[in-house]
Design a protein around this motif. Structure first.
Motif, PDB file in Angstrom:
ATOM      1  N   ASP A 132     -71.338 -58.550  31.525  1.00 42.83           N
ATOM      2  CA  ASP A 132     -70.343 -57.956  32.424  1.00 42.83           C
ATOM      3  C   ASP A 132     -70.698 -58.299  33.864  1.00 42.83           C
ATOM      4  O   ASP A 132     -71.879 -58.400  34.224  1.00 42.83           O
ATOM      5  CB  ASP A 132     -70.303 -56.431  32.268  1.00 42.83           C
ATOM      6  N   PHE A 133     -69.679 -58.453  34.702  1.00 43.23           N
ATOM      7  CA  PHE A 133     -69.891 -58.820  36.099  1.00 43.23           C
ATOM      8  C   PHE A 133     -70.022 -57.587  36.987  1.00 43.23           C
ATOM      9  O   PHE A 133     -69.225 -56.654  36.884  1.00 43.23           O
ATOM     10  CB  PHE A 133     -68.732 -59.694  36.602  1.00 43.23           C
ATOM     11  N   ARG A 134     -71.018 -57.613  37.849  1.00 43.46           N
ATOM     12  CA  ARG A 134     -71.154 -56.581  38.885  1.00 43.46           C
ATOM     13  C   ARG A 134     -70.307 -56.977  40.084  1.00 43.46           C
ATOM     14  O   ARG A 134     -70.332 -58.126  40.522  1.00 43.46           O
ATOM     15  CB  ARG A 134     -72.610 -56.410  39.300  1.00 43.46           C
ATOM     16  N   PHE A 135     -69.571 -56.028  40.627  1.00 42.82           N
ATOM     17  CA  PHE A 135     -68.678 -56.281  41.755  1.00 42.82           C
ATOM     18  C   PHE A 135     -69.421 -56.053  43.071  1.00 42.82           C
ATOM     19  O   PHE A 135     -70.038 -55.008  43.284  1.00 42.82           O
ATOM     20  CB  PHE A 135     -67.476 -55.339  41.677  1.00 42.82           C
ATOM     21  N   HIS A 136     -69.372 -57.061  43.948  1.00 42.17           N
ATOM     22  CA  HIS A 136     -69.951 -56.971  45.292  1.00 42.17           C
ATOM     23  C   HIS A 136     -68.824 -57.202  46.299  1.00 42.17           C
ATOM     24  O   HIS A 136     -68.043 -58.151  46.149  1.00 42.17           O
ATOM     25  CB  HIS A 136     -71.032 -58.041  45.498  1.00 42.17           C
ATOM     26  N   PHE A 137     -68.763 -56.369  47.326  1.00 42.79           N
ATOM     27  CA  PHE A 137     -67.688 -56.470  48.310  1.00 42.79           C
ATOM     28  C   PHE A 137     -68.280 -56.468  49.711  1.00 42.79           C
ATOM     29  O   PHE A 137     -68.984 -55.540  50.106  1.00 42.79           O
ATOM     30  CB  PHE A 137     -66.722 -55.294  48.144  1.00 42.79           C
ATOM     31  N   PHE A 138     -67.978 -57.535  50.474  1.00 42.64           N
ATOM     32  CA  PHE A 138     -68.470 -57.654  51.846  1.00 42.64           C
ATOM     33  C   PHE A 138     -67.280 -57.887  52.778  1.00 42.64           C
ATOM     34  O   PHE A 138     -66.854 -59.024  52.987  1.00 42.64           O
ATOM     35  CB  PHE A 138     -69.469 -58.810  51.950  1.00 42.64           C
ATOM     36  N   GLN A 198     -76.309 -61.059  52.914  1.00 47.15           N
ATOM     37  CA  GLN A 198     -77.198 -61.811  52.027  1.00 47.15           C
ATOM     38  C   GLN A 198     -78.281 -60.905  51.445  1.00 47.15           C
ATOM     39  O   GLN A 198     -78.591 -60.981  50.254  1.00 47.15           O
ATOM     40  CB  GLN A 198     -77.829 -62.970  52.792  1.00 47.15           C
ATOM     41  N   GLU A 199     -78.848 -60.043  52.289  1.00 51.80           N
ATOM     42  CA  GLU A 199     -79.908 -59.156  51.811  1.00 51.80           C
ATOM     43  C   GLU A 199     -79.364 -58.135  50.820  1.00 51.80           C
ATOM     44  O   GLU A 199     -80.003 -57.840  49.806  1.00 51.80           O
ATOM     45  CB  GLU A 199     -80.593 -58.436  52.982  1.00 51.80           C
ATOM     46  N   GLN A 200     -78.171 -57.607  51.101  1.00 49.17           N
ATOM     47  CA  GLN A 200     -77.574 -56.642  50.173  1.00 49.17           C
ATOM     48  C   GLN A 200     -77.292 -57.293  48.827  1.00 49.17           C
ATOM     49  O   GLN A 200     -77.549 -56.703  47.775  1.00 49.17           O
ATOM     50  CB  GLN A 200     -76.282 -56.075  50.759  1.00 49.17           C
ATOM     51  N   LEU A 201     -76.769 -58.508  48.865  1.00 51.51           N
ATOM     52  CA  LEU A 201     -76.509 -59.216  47.613  1.00 51.51           C
ATOM     53  C   LEU A 201     -77.808 -59.490  46.869  1.00 51.51           C
ATOM     54  O   LEU A 201     -77.887 -59.296  45.646  1.00 51.51           O
ATOM     55  CB  LEU A 201     -75.770 -60.531  47.891  1.00 51.51           C
ATOM     56  N   TYR A 202     -78.835 -59.927  47.587  1.00 54.34           N
ATOM     57  CA  TYR A 202     -80.136 -60.192  46.960  1.00 54.34           C
ATOM     58  C   TYR A 202     -80.685 -58.949  46.264  1.00 54.34           C
ATOM     59  O   TYR A 202     -81.172 -59.011  45.130  1.00 54.34           O
ATOM     60  CB  TYR A 202     -81.127 -60.692  48.012  1.00 54.34           C
ATOM     61  N   GLN A 203     -80.602 -57.812  46.936  1.00 53.44           N
ATOM     62  CA  GLN A 203     -81.147 -56.572  46.383  1.00 53.44           C
ATOM     63  C   GLN A 203     -80.337 -56.069  45.191  1.00 53.44           C
ATOM     64  O   GLN A 203     -80.893 -55.413  44.298  1.00 53.44           O
ATOM     65  CB  GLN A 203     -81.198 -55.492  47.477  1.00 53.44           C
ATOM     66  N   ASP A 204     -79.029 -56.373  45.168  1.00 53.54           N
ATOM     67  CA  ASP A 204     -78.148 -55.839  44.127  1.00 53.54           C
ATOM     68  C   ASP A 204     -77.837 -56.838  43.014  1.00 53.54           C
ATOM     69  O   ASP A 204     -77.032 -56.551  42.131  1.00 53.54           O
ATOM     70  CB  ASP A 204     -76.824 -55.373  44.742  1.00 53.54           C
ATOM     71  N   LEU A 205     -78.449 -58.012  43.052  1.00 50.13           N
ATOM     72  CA  LEU A 205     -78.155 -59.040  42.049  1.00 50.13           C
ATOM     73  C   LEU A 205     -78.499 -58.573  40.637  1.00 50.13           C
ATOM     74  O   LEU A 205     -79.517 -57.938  40.399  1.00 50.13           O
ATOM     75  CB  LEU A 205     -78.936 -60.317  42.345  1.00 50.13           C
ATOM     76  N   ARG A 206     -77.609 -58.923  39.704  1.00 52.12           N
ATOM     77  CA  ARG A 206     -77.903 -58.793  38.282  1.00 52.12           C
ATOM     78  C   ARG A 206     -77.559 -60.130  37.646  1.00 52.12           C
ATOM     79  O   ARG A 206     -77.352 -61.113  38.342  1.00 52.12           O
ATOM     80  CB  ARG A 206     -77.133 -57.629  37.661  1.00 52.12           C
ATOM     81  N   PHE A 210     -76.916 -68.734  51.328  1.00 48.27           N
ATOM     82  CA  PHE A 210     -77.950 -67.922  50.680  1.00 48.27           C
ATOM     83  C   PHE A 210     -78.215 -68.404  49.259  1.00 48.27           C
ATOM     84  O   PHE A 210     -79.375 -68.544  48.842  1.00 48.27           O
ATOM     85  CB  PHE A 210     -77.533 -66.452  50.667  1.00 48.27           C
ATOM     86  N   VAL A 211     -77.143 -68.686  48.512  1.00 46.68           N
ATOM     87  CA  VAL A 211     -77.320 -69.110  47.120  1.00 46.68           C
ATOM     88  C   VAL A 211     -78.027 -70.466  47.046  1.00 46.68           C
ATOM     89  O   VAL A 211     -78.875 -70.671  46.175  1.00 46.68           O
ATOM     90  CB  VAL A 211     -75.974 -69.146  46.385  1.00 46.68           C
ATOM     91  N   THR A 212     -77.704 -71.389  47.946  1.00 47.07           N
ATOM     92  CA  THR A 212     -78.397 -72.684  47.930  1.00 47.07           C
ATOM     93  C   THR A 212     -79.897 -72.499  48.148  1.00 47.07           C
ATOM     94  O   THR A 212     -80.715 -73.136  47.471  1.00 47.07           O
ATOM     95  CB  THR A 212     -77.848 -73.651  49.004  1.00 47.07           C
ATOM     96  N   ILE A 213     -80.264 -71.611  49.074  1.00 44.53           N
ATOM     97  CA  ILE A 213     -81.684 -71.346  49.337  1.00 44.53           C
ATOM     98  C   ILE A 213     -82.326 -70.658  48.141  1.00 44.53           C
ATOM     99  O   ILE A 213     -83.438 -71.012  47.710  1.00 44.53           O
ATOM    100  CB  ILE A 213     -81.844 -70.491  50.603  1.00 44.53           C
TER     101      ILE A 213
END
Length: 229
Positions: free
Chosen positions: A215-221, A43-51, A67-70
């Motif tokens: 354009d979409f940024r790719f996130h992989f967990f 969640q923290e990595q996604l938050y920091q890397d969001l575009r 995380f997204v609901t919050i």
């Protein structure tokens, strides 16, 4: 009695979204207990890397939708006239996600709820006294959102291809620059809109391509990064 200095500190903290995410919102944890929400590693990595546009390929049970609901609830509470929406895989998932939103709101400090009163006009929707709105459903046609989340899009593409096409030609096709969208799912085969979108975003990331606002940024967990696995 609260001093002026304590009021100033509280006001300063409330201006910090990351502080709010770690200190204001309660969830029901995996053990079924009320627990203060804290960002985990994914969640923290996604938050920091969001575009603006984000596509997330992930392992199960990493809490991305929670995380997204919050995050979207926080956006609605602390910004006026914002519309946020979540498209869920099934009606049951939509009900579960909305219950998370409602639980987090209901357990906010009373002073904050008094400043941001919530009204439920229809099932799966909260309207706030600052003009913002949060809606959760299996289809959000004829609506305009500044913040949009599509949960388990890979499953939607695999099981309900016509619904997936409706989402792509409807909700995503009307997306304007400067709006936020987070699409997430586990992998569901090597075909369909989610697979193609992931493939394109992954290739752009591998080539370090400069991304446009649409354009979409790719996130992989992956599962092997999760300590619980």
């Amino acid at each position: 009695m609260t001093t002026k200095n304590e009021f100033a500190i509280a006001e300063q903290r409330l201006q910090d979204r990351l502080w709010r995410l770690h200190n204001l919102y309660y969830i029901v944890d995996k053990a079924g207990k009320k627990s203060l929400f804290h960002l985990n590693w994914a969640q923290e990595q996604l938050y920091q890397d969001l575009r603006y546009c984000n596509i997330v390929l992930k392992a199960r049970q990493l809490g991305i939708s929670t995380f997204v609901t919050i995050l979207f609830l926080d956006v609605c509470l602390f910004n006026s006239n914002v519309s946020a929406g979540i498209i869920a895989h099934t009606r049951e998932d939509a009900q579960q996600l909305f219950s998370k939103v409602k639980f987090s709101y209901d357990n906010l400090p009373e002073a904050l709820k008094a400043e941001r009163q919530a009204f439920t006009d229809t099932v799966g929707e909260l309207r706030f006294s600052n003009g913002s709105m949060f809606r959760v459903g299996t289809s959000l046609r004829s609506s305009t959102f500044q913040y949009l989340h599509i949960s388990e899009f890979g499953k939607i593409c695999a099981k309900y291809p016509e619904k997936a096409r409706e989402i792509v030609t409807g909700a995503l096709n009307t997306l304007a620059a400067g709006q936020y969208v987070i699409i997430e799912s586990t992998a569901e085969g090597r075909e369909g809109f989610f697979y193609e979108m992931c493939k394109k975003a992954q290739e752009q990331k591998a080539h370090k391509a400069r991304l446009s606002p649409l354009d979409f940024r790719f996130h992989f967990f992956p599962w092997w990064k999760e300590p619980g696995y």
